[in-house]
Design an enzyme around this catalytic site. Sequence first.
Site, PDB file in Angstrom:
ATOM      1  N   CYS A   2       0.833  -1.199   0.000  1.00 13.70           N
ATOM      2  CA  CYS A   2       0.000   0.000   0.000  1.00 13.70           C
ATOM      3  C   CYS A   2       0.871   1.254   0.000  1.00 13.70           C
ATOM      4  O   CYS A   2       2.035   1.224   0.366  1.00 13.70           O
ATOM      5  CB  CYS A   2      -0.867   0.009   1.249  1.00 13.70           C
ATOM      6  SG  CYS A   2      -1.777  -1.509   1.477  1.00 13.70           S
ATOM      7  N   ARG A  27       2.312   0.912  -5.810  1.00 14.76           N
ATOM      8  CA  ARG A  27       2.428   0.088  -4.608  1.00 14.76           C
ATOM      9  C   ARG A  27       1.183  -0.739  -4.337  1.00 14.76           C
ATOM     10  O   ARG A  27       1.189  -1.599  -3.453  1.00 14.76           O
ATOM     11  CB  ARG A  27       2.707   0.973  -3.391  1.00 14.76           C
ATOM     12  CG  ARG A  27       3.966   1.769  -3.507  1.00 14.76           C
ATOM     13  CD  ARG A  27       4.116   2.679  -2.330  1.00 14.76           C
ATOM     14  NE  ARG A  27       4.530   1.959  -1.143  1.00 14.76           N
ATOM     15  CZ  ARG A  27       5.800   1.794  -0.769  1.00 14.76           C
ATOM     16  NH1 ARG A  27       6.751   2.313  -1.487  1.00 14.76           N
ATOM     17  NH2 ARG A  27       6.098   1.129   0.309  1.00 14.76           N
ATOM     18  N   TRP A  74      -3.156  -2.448  -1.483  1.00 10.46           N
ATOM     19  CA  TRP A  74      -2.920  -3.794  -2.014  1.00 10.46           C
ATOM     20  C   TRP A  74      -3.415  -4.721  -0.923  1.00 10.46           C
ATOM     21  O   TRP A  74      -2.804  -4.835   0.137  1.00 10.46           O
ATOM     22  CB  TRP A  74      -1.438  -4.001  -2.297  1.00 10.46           C
ATOM     23  CG  TRP A  74      -1.122  -5.290  -2.981  1.00 10.46           C
ATOM     24  CD1 TRP A  74      -1.230  -5.562  -4.317  1.00 10.46           C
ATOM     25  CD2 TRP A  74      -0.615  -6.489  -2.373  1.00 10.46           C
ATOM     26  NE1 TRP A  74      -0.827  -6.848  -4.577  1.00 10.46           N
ATOM     27  CE2 TRP A  74      -0.448  -7.441  -3.404  1.00 10.46           C
ATOM     28  CE3 TRP A  74      -0.286  -6.848  -1.066  1.00 10.46           C
ATOM     29  CZ2 TRP A  74       0.040  -8.724  -3.165  1.00 10.46           C
ATOM     30  CZ3 TRP A  74       0.183  -8.133  -0.831  1.00 10.46           C
ATOM     31  CH2 TRP A  74       0.342  -9.053  -1.876  1.00 10.46           C
ATOM     32  N   ASN A  98       0.031   0.696   5.913  1.00  8.11           N
ATOM     33  CA  ASN A  98       0.697  -0.167   4.940  1.00  8.11           C
ATOM     34  C   ASN A  98       1.376  -1.276   5.724  1.00  8.11           C
ATOM     35  O   ASN A  98       2.138  -0.993   6.640  1.00  8.11           O
ATOM     36  CB  ASN A  98       1.734   0.654   4.159  1.00  8.11           C
ATOM     37  CG  ASN A  98       2.686  -0.222   3.361  1.00  8.11           C
ATOM     38  OD1 ASN A  98       2.327  -1.327   2.974  1.00  8.11           O
ATOM     39  ND2 ASN A  98       3.889   0.274   3.128  1.00  8.11           N
ATOM     40  N   GLY A  99       1.077  -2.529   5.385  1.00  2.26           N
ATOM     41  CA  GLY A  99       1.741  -3.634   6.078  1.00  2.26           C
ATOM     42  C   GLY A  99       0.745  -4.583   6.699  1.00  2.26           C
ATOM     43  O   GLY A  99      -0.413  -4.644   6.276  1.00  2.26           O
ATOM     44  N   GLU A 477      13.462 -15.119 -16.466  1.00  2.00           N
ATOM     45  CA  GLU A 477      12.985 -13.743 -16.372  1.00  2.00           C
ATOM     46  C   GLU A 477      11.978 -13.442 -17.494  1.00  2.00           C
ATOM     47  O   GLU A 477      10.968 -12.769 -17.274  1.00  2.00           O
ATOM     48  CB  GLU A 477      14.183 -12.778 -16.423  1.00  2.00           C
ATOM     49  CG  GLU A 477      13.862 -11.299 -16.531  1.00  2.00           C
ATOM     50  CD  GLU A 477      13.030 -10.749 -15.384  1.00  2.00           C
ATOM     51  OE1 GLU A 477      12.799 -11.456 -14.391  1.00  2.00           O
ATOM     52  OE2 GLU A 477      12.556  -9.598 -15.510  1.00  2.00           O
ATOM     53  N   LYS A 481       8.165 -12.216 -16.924  1.00  2.00           N
ATOM     54  CA  LYS A 481       7.604 -10.993 -17.520  1.00  2.00           C
ATOM     55  C   LYS A 481       6.285 -11.303 -18.206  1.00  2.00           C
ATOM     56  O   LYS A 481       5.302 -10.588 -18.062  1.00  2.00           O
ATOM     57  CB  LYS A 481       8.564 -10.370 -18.551  1.00  2.00           C
ATOM     58  CG  LYS A 481       9.770  -9.660 -18.016  1.00  2.00           C
ATOM     59  CD  LYS A 481       9.484  -8.325 -17.387  1.00  2.00           C
ATOM     60  CE  LYS A 481       9.165  -8.421 -15.923  1.00  2.00           C
ATOM     61  NZ  LYS A 481      10.196  -8.630 -14.964  1.00  2.00           N
ATOM     62  N   GLU A 484       3.485 -12.167 -15.664  1.00  2.00           N
ATOM     63  CA  GLU A 484       3.113 -11.015 -14.835  1.00  2.00           C
ATOM     64  C   GLU A 484       2.153 -10.070 -15.552  1.00  2.00           C
ATOM     65  O   GLU A 484       1.203  -9.579 -14.965  1.00  2.00           O
ATOM     66  CB  GLU A 484       4.365 -10.180 -14.500  1.00  2.00           C
ATOM     67  CG  GLU A 484       5.139 -10.613 -13.304  1.00  2.00           C
ATOM     68  CD  GLU A 484       6.315  -9.683 -13.040  1.00  2.00           C
ATOM     69  OE1 GLU A 484       6.470  -9.269 -11.887  1.00  2.00           O
ATOM     70  OE2 GLU A 484       7.094  -9.379 -13.967  1.00  2.00           O
ATOM     71  N   HIS A 500      13.458 -33.804 -19.678  1.00  2.00           N
ATOM     72  CA  HIS A 500      13.144 -34.444 -18.390  1.00  2.00           C
ATOM     73  C   HIS A 500      11.765 -34.041 -17.873  1.00  2.00           C
ATOM     74  O   HIS A 500      11.526 -34.053 -16.668  1.00  2.00           O
ATOM     75  CB  HIS A 500      14.219 -34.086 -17.363  1.00  2.00           C
ATOM     76  CG  HIS A 500      15.576 -34.557 -17.754  1.00  2.00           C
ATOM     77  ND1 HIS A 500      15.887 -35.889 -17.883  1.00  2.00           N
ATOM     78  CD2 HIS A 500      16.698 -33.871 -18.099  1.00  2.00           C
ATOM     79  CE1 HIS A 500      17.152 -36.003 -18.271  1.00  2.00           C
ATOM     80  NE2 HIS A 500      17.654 -34.789 -18.412  1.00  2.00           N
ATOM     81  N   LYS A 599       4.441  -3.401  -6.689  1.00  2.00           N
ATOM     82  CA  LYS A 599       5.859  -3.251  -7.017  1.00  2.00           C
ATOM     83  C   LYS A 599       6.752  -3.513  -5.809  1.00  2.00           C
ATOM     84  O   LYS A 599       7.792  -4.121  -5.933  1.00  2.00           O
ATOM     85  CB  LYS A 599       6.118  -1.846  -7.548  1.00  2.00           C
ATOM     86  CG  LYS A 599       7.543  -1.663  -7.962  1.00  2.00           C
ATOM     87  CD  LYS A 599       7.711  -0.761  -9.127  1.00  2.00           C
ATOM     88  CE  LYS A 599       9.111  -0.845  -9.688  1.00  2.00           C
ATOM     89  NZ  LYS A 599       9.391  -2.093 -10.400  1.00  2.00           N
TER      90      LYS A 599
HETATM   91  C1  G6P Z   1       7.581  -7.605  -6.717  1.00  2.00           C
HETATM   92  C2  G6P Z   1       7.611  -6.953  -8.081  1.00  2.00           C
HETATM   93  C3  G6P Z   1       8.744  -7.533  -8.921  1.00  2.00           C
HETATM   94  C4  G6P Z   1      10.060  -7.424  -8.176  1.00  2.00           C
HETATM   95  C5  G6P Z   1       9.983  -8.060  -6.792  1.00  2.00           C
HETATM   96  C6  G6P Z   1      11.210  -7.747  -5.948  1.00  2.00           C
HETATM   97  O1  G6P Z   1       7.164  -8.918  -6.831  1.00  2.00           O
HETATM   98  O2  G6P Z   1       6.375  -7.119  -8.741  1.00  2.00           O
HETATM   99  O3  G6P Z   1       8.842  -6.828 -10.147  1.00  2.00           O
HETATM  100  O4  G6P Z   1      11.062  -8.048  -8.930  1.00  2.00           O
HETATM  101  O5  G6P Z   1       8.864  -7.548  -6.076  1.00  2.00           O
HETATM  102  O6  G6P Z   1      11.252  -6.375  -5.688  1.00  2.00           O
HETATM  103  P1  G6P Z   1      12.542  -5.613  -5.236  1.00  2.00           P
HETATM  104  O7  G6P Z   1      12.117  -4.199  -5.010  1.00  2.00           O
HETATM  105  O8  G6P Z   1      13.041  -6.276  -3.995  1.00  2.00           O
HETATM  106  O9  G6P Z   1      13.536  -5.730  -6.358  1.00  2.00           O
END
Ligand code: G6P
Length: 604
Positions: A2, A27, A74, A98-99, A477, A481, A484, A500, A599
Amino acid sequence: MCGIIGIVGTSSVQERLVESLKRLEYRGYDSAGVAGFAVDGVERRRAAGKLKNLEDVLAVEPLTATVGIGHTRWATHGPPTKGNAHPHRAGRVTLVHNGIIENFAELKATLKAEGRVFETDTDTEVVAQLLDRELSGKPPAEALKSTLDQVRGAFALAVMIDGEPDMLMGARRGPPLVVGYGKGEMFLGSDALAVGPFTNRIAYLEDGDFVVIDHNSAKVFDAEGHPAQRAVQTVPQSATLMEKGNYRHFMEKEIHDQPEGCQRTIAAYVDTLTGHAAFPGGIDFATLERIQIVGCGTAYYAGMLGKYLIERLADLPVDVEVASEFRYREPSLHAGSLVIAMSQSGETADTLAALRYCQAKGMKSAAVVNAVGSTMAREVDVVWPIHCGVEIGVASTKAFTAQVSVLAALAVAAARARGRIDSAEEQRLVRVMLEAPRLMAEAALAEDAIRKLVPELARARDVLYLGRGAMFPLALEGALKLKEISYIHAEGYAAGELKHGPIALIDEATPTIVIAPSDPLMEKTLANMSEVAARGGPIILVTDAEGAKHAAPGMKVIIGPACDPFIAPLVYAPPIQLLAYHVAVHKGADVDQPRNLAKSVTVE
Ligand code: G6P
């Protein structure tokens, strides 16, 4: 998670609260709300869904307040309804949070037994109720302190108290909270970005602090309730800027920002004149026994890439682990190791906890972070900033390549310090690294070719990504992407593992993206690609002109520039990111704010 904003202003706060929430929406964006002091009491507006919905509410029922708080959510406890949207109220208290409050259930039971009536499913309301109870007979700051003493968990708060219309209180334990200093106005915010439009003079609260702000001052107290001084810093404009330019999405802009971003990153870790890797921080790589990298999501994959680069070049053992698992499995650690926390935000709760776990075992610590004012940056022995500028898109892109750039420079510096490469090889590798930004820009020119492949990919239900060596973490990665932001199920696999298990998934409707630029492993990867082709699976080969010669007739190919394998993970990241981006755009998905994600994840 949040986002929080609080303003003790001299003019109407509504517009500024909303402006700030727009900056905090990365956030969380399940619901949003604001509250302020009106002449006749507290006014509050909330709406489920995106901030736009709250703006619609405010257009009909504007706030009149000059002092207020705002929140973008969130959801953790309770669905993202209007009723569960912050700010929450109880008696004289209105607050945003937040938290997570870990002991909310037991506190709620006690408060209910005392006759208090709850209106929401949230853990937050417990704090409001508790603080309201503590307010009877105690001044606000004292009541806040005794409330904080009773709650467990990780949280940041901004609080209004009825009858105290020129004051806000804040607290942090875990997630960050900054105090912004204006002219006759003061601010609370989750980060520098939140208060960026109003001031660049900021104090970062320490873990456990609480604060009382009025129009002109902030009184900070530490966890014990003792008055504390927190330095006011002038943050650089780059930490408060948030512009999309001509791009449709922040993610698109951030993908294209990468060459410039990586140039900045690399320039910070190599001496462009002498050609040596100049790795700051005084870590003696010659005697270092091991490196333990911890991170989550994209940062974890960047760490994995670091392992490939560092072990090969420097013969220095590197362990990489997702932070959420690491800290609970009681890993065997020793004090001669260096822990590196990889984190764009520097606030991810699991990574922070893993870092602290290692520190408690006596390990030296470093953080590869974007947010230099973050908790991780402040708690480690050495900070290695990634210098890529603020990243807004929830799906990380430019932070990834900047993190990899730092670890690539570290690999060179460590290899030299350990005598695994001579000065000439070090200079050659530095020259190779300095070439990376130009080659990344060249690789992004494949965008037109990528767009043409998108309709077919967007129809898929499952997509496989294959890579070998350093292309394996990039495959992971790439898959992350795609899932996500486009909600297509995707898996990254080490190409050799295909047979495998995942080969059973191959059919005409399951595309496989093979990442294989020319390197000593390319032919082996291409052999795995043939195994997919033989079973009728559609293939998109991401390679250079040499590799493209191996493509079977009719096979789809994305061609990037030839490059030294050392920088291939950097050079081939933009096309992989663009592929996911354009699939998501084609599907009409909300690229910058994908569903259910946030994020900066400041809860476990
Ligand atoms: C969230 C985001 C990702 C990010 C991860 C780690 O899951 O959606 O994009 O890679 O957190 O975040 P950080 O700020 O620790 O790199």
